[in-house]
Scaffold this motif. Sequence first.
Motif, PDB file in Angstrom:
ATOM      1  N   TRP A  42       0.805  -1.220   0.000  1.00 14.51           N
ATOM      2  CA  TRP A  42       0.000   0.000   0.000  1.00 14.51           C
ATOM      3  C   TRP A  42       0.839   1.271   0.000  1.00 14.51           C
ATOM      4  CZ3 TRP A  42      -3.428  -2.629  -1.865  1.00 14.51           C
ATOM      5  CH2 TRP A  42      -4.017  -3.746  -1.269  1.00 14.51           C
ATOM      6  N   GLN A  43       1.977   1.278   0.647  1.00 19.72           N
ATOM      7  CA  GLN A  43       2.845   2.457   0.585  1.00 19.72           C
ATOM      8  C   GLN A  43       3.369   2.661  -0.827  1.00 19.72           C
ATOM      9  OE1 GLN A  43       3.279   4.720   2.754  1.00 19.72           O
ATOM     10  NE2 GLN A  43       2.579   3.830   4.683  1.00 19.72           N
ATOM     11  N   LYS A 210      -6.442   0.779  -1.811  1.00 23.35           N
ATOM     12  CA  LYS A 210      -6.328  -0.630  -1.433  1.00 23.35           C
ATOM     13  C   LYS A 210      -7.367  -1.505  -2.134  1.00 23.35           C
ATOM     14  CE  LYS A 210      -5.472  -1.147   3.094  1.00 23.35           C
ATOM     15  NZ  LYS A 210      -5.587  -0.944   4.565  1.00 23.35           N
ATOM     16  N   ASP A 234      -7.031  -8.909   1.890  1.00 27.03           N
ATOM     17  CA  ASP A 234      -6.700  -8.789   3.313  1.00 27.03           C
ATOM     18  C   ASP A 234      -5.562  -9.715   3.734  1.00 27.03           C
ATOM     19  OD1 ASP A 234      -7.861 -11.262   3.264  1.00 27.03           O
ATOM     20  OD2 ASP A 234      -9.460 -10.803   4.703  1.00 27.03           O
ATOM     21  N   ARG A 555      -0.628   5.784  14.349  1.00 22.32           N
ATOM     22  CA  ARG A 555      -0.902   4.782  13.320  1.00 22.32           C
ATOM     23  C   ARG A 555      -0.274   5.185  11.981  1.00 22.32           C
ATOM     24  NH1 ARG A 555      -5.134   1.241  14.211  1.00 22.32           N
ATOM     25  NH2 ARG A 555      -5.993   1.413  12.111  1.00 22.32           N
ATOM     26  N   ALA A 558       3.416   4.761  12.000  1.00 19.84           N
ATOM     27  CA  ALA A 558       3.780   3.333  11.972  1.00 19.84           C
ATOM     28  C   ALA A 558       3.599   2.734  10.579  1.00 19.84           C
ATOM     29  CB  ALA A 558       2.937   2.566  12.985  1.00 19.84           C
ATOM     30  N   HIS A 560       0.672   2.610   8.849  1.00 17.49           N
ATOM     31  CA  HIS A 560      -0.653   2.048   8.592  1.00 17.49           C
ATOM     32  C   HIS A 560      -1.440   2.948   7.648  1.00 17.49           C
ATOM     33  CE1 HIS A 560      -4.370  -0.148   9.369  1.00 17.49           C
ATOM     34  NE2 HIS A 560      -4.968   1.021   9.501  1.00 17.49           N
ATOM     35  N   ILE A 561      -2.119   2.344   6.689  1.00 19.28           N
ATOM     36  CA  ILE A 561      -3.002   3.071   5.784  1.00 19.28           C
ATOM     37  C   ILE A 561      -4.418   2.587   6.031  1.00 19.28           C
ATOM     38  CG2 ILE A 561      -3.626   3.471   3.367  1.00 19.28           C
ATOM     39  CD1 ILE A 561      -0.699   3.299   2.665  1.00 19.28           C
ATOM     40  N   GLU A 562      -5.289   3.504   6.390  1.00 21.07           N
ATOM     41  CA  GLU A 562      -6.663   3.153   6.731  1.00 21.07           C
ATOM     42  C   GLU A 562      -7.446   2.702   5.495  1.00 21.07           C
ATOM     43  OE1 GLU A 562      -8.099   3.100   9.701  1.00 21.07           O
ATOM     44  OE2 GLU A 562      -6.493   4.018  10.889  1.00 21.07           O
ATOM     45  N   ASP A 563      -8.450   1.878   5.735  1.00 20.35           N
ATOM     46  CA  ASP A 563      -9.372   1.505   4.668  1.00 20.35           C
ATOM     47  C   ASP A 563     -10.315   2.671   4.394  1.00 20.35           C
ATOM     48  OD1 ASP A 563      -8.400  -1.122   4.457  1.00 20.35           O
ATOM     49  OD2 ASP A 563      -9.656  -1.795   6.115  1.00 20.35           O
TER      50      ASP A 563
END
Length: 582
Positions: A42-43, A210, A234, A555, A558, A560-563
């Motif tokens: 995702w990044q 995503k 997922d 987050r 760290a 993290h990429i939100e949905d």
Amino acid sequence: MTNHSPTARRIAKTILNGFDAYFADFQNITLGAKARFETAAWQAVRQANKERLEHYKLKVGQVVKLVQSVTTKDTSQLELWRESRATYAQLIADHRNYEIAETFFNSIFCKCFDHAHIHDSNIFVKPSRAPDDKPLRDYSIYISYSDRKGLESMLLEIMEDYAFSTHWEDAARDVELIADTLMRGPLANVETGVGDLRIDMLESVFYRNKGAYLVGRMITGDGVLPFILPCLNDGNGIYVDTVIYDRDCTSIIFSFTRSHFMVDAPIPSRFVRFLSTIMPQKDISELYNSIGFHKHSKTEFYRHMIAHMKTSHDKFVVAPGIRGMVMAVFTLPSYSVVFKVIKDKFDEPKTVTEEIVRDRYKLVSRSDRVGRMADTQEYSHFIFYRNRFSEELLEELKRDIPSKLVITDKWIIIKHLYVERRMEPLNLYLQHADEKQTYEAMEEYGNAIKQLAAADIFPGDMLLKNFGVTRHKRVVFYDYDEICHLTECNFRKIPEARDDAQELADRPWYTVAEEDVFPEEFRLFFSGNPTARKAFESQHSDLYDYRFWQGLQERIRAGHIEDTFPYRRKWRFKRRPAETGV
């Protein structure tokens, strides 16, 4: 081919070679989307989006230098460019992407002449030919499926034809969920299994953030409907999250408030024509933009606006709402956009500079807008007919943007502006909203703030007037002069006052740095509207807590990429545990 000078031919060929090189690089970045989705990188998805956006500007700069190196002639001579344009039109006569190639030529010319001399004799203000006069019938972009073997059999065939390297988590389960939803919805009165239903599916997958979207259309005796399968990964396999067949929801998926899709579209015009069959209300400029051709989207918008001006008679006016402190904003009532120009001098207490404002608009264009920030198109030397401007607007522009304004007997030229979709300001919407509409608007307002924050965007000034309501009743942020990355803020709790004197003081009794934000003060955004404040606090009171914001920052830092979903969460399938993988 009509004889033109060798220099004009060299310039034209150099620009066309540059366009073909740009398009190949654009496609190669796009083609990597499949692997990024399958590996949940995702990044890398975000980085690829930025790289693809920047590549156009990079390639234009390279080609401008090449043009100047292929001749010893003076490339500032307009006659030479008129010849080059004529030669270029001949070179692209049979080019399958001639319309985007025209835009590339325009970009080279505008870079060389700093957006001056905009005229159809110098660039392609008008298209060189009609869109469909040479259709490429031998190039198919979609596959048609029949329901003669039954609806579920057809749906399974569709899923099996999409060759993800990562397996389907449970294809049979997803087919059952899709079929059940369709039979309770748009196919409730359609007899399946007899050939009355056809589904056309675009072969290329649409990737964004995503998600991967299988895009098609359902054709029955009642007409054409969208058919879109959003797919997620997922880590346990790929699954279908829902099925979209509603035109309004389809429009939201392809909204101006979302990042561009990555889709393998060797001939973008054909994809745009297909998408127009399921979103007939969208102008083709929006559709080109949605699949990543943002520069050509500007060309199509300008042409569409010129055509509209010829068939309308109303005048440009000051946009409704509270006057901006940074931007002069005007609109044409019969046209669904606003034009925003940075003022020469900002109203108090704004302290930003024009350079900072431009940088923040660029930040928006390079960010994941998560459906909550309006996309903007940036133009230089935009030409209007003077007689279409109201006197009130003209006086305001003379007062607010004199350095960017050129006025002649026939024209008004604005040296730099942004074009953005027109929305009803949220503060004005609430003035006529009933209790239910107010509750829903405040739910949307809070969701917009939270979703922007999850994408590492802090709006800065969250006054209601800086948000708009779309025709789908979604709340969208559109005032960018104070936005920043969420991770640049320092969210704090207001210290307790030691005594009454501090409590009643006109100024804070505590130190405040430029990056400090006190979420408790967000209540001030509802000044004068207690109904809206009550509705907001019943749903989003967590936004007043500095710990909510600090948790999001942790987050994001760290990695993290939100949905984010361009459809309502309640429409998502309730999946039972996977049984088989295909």
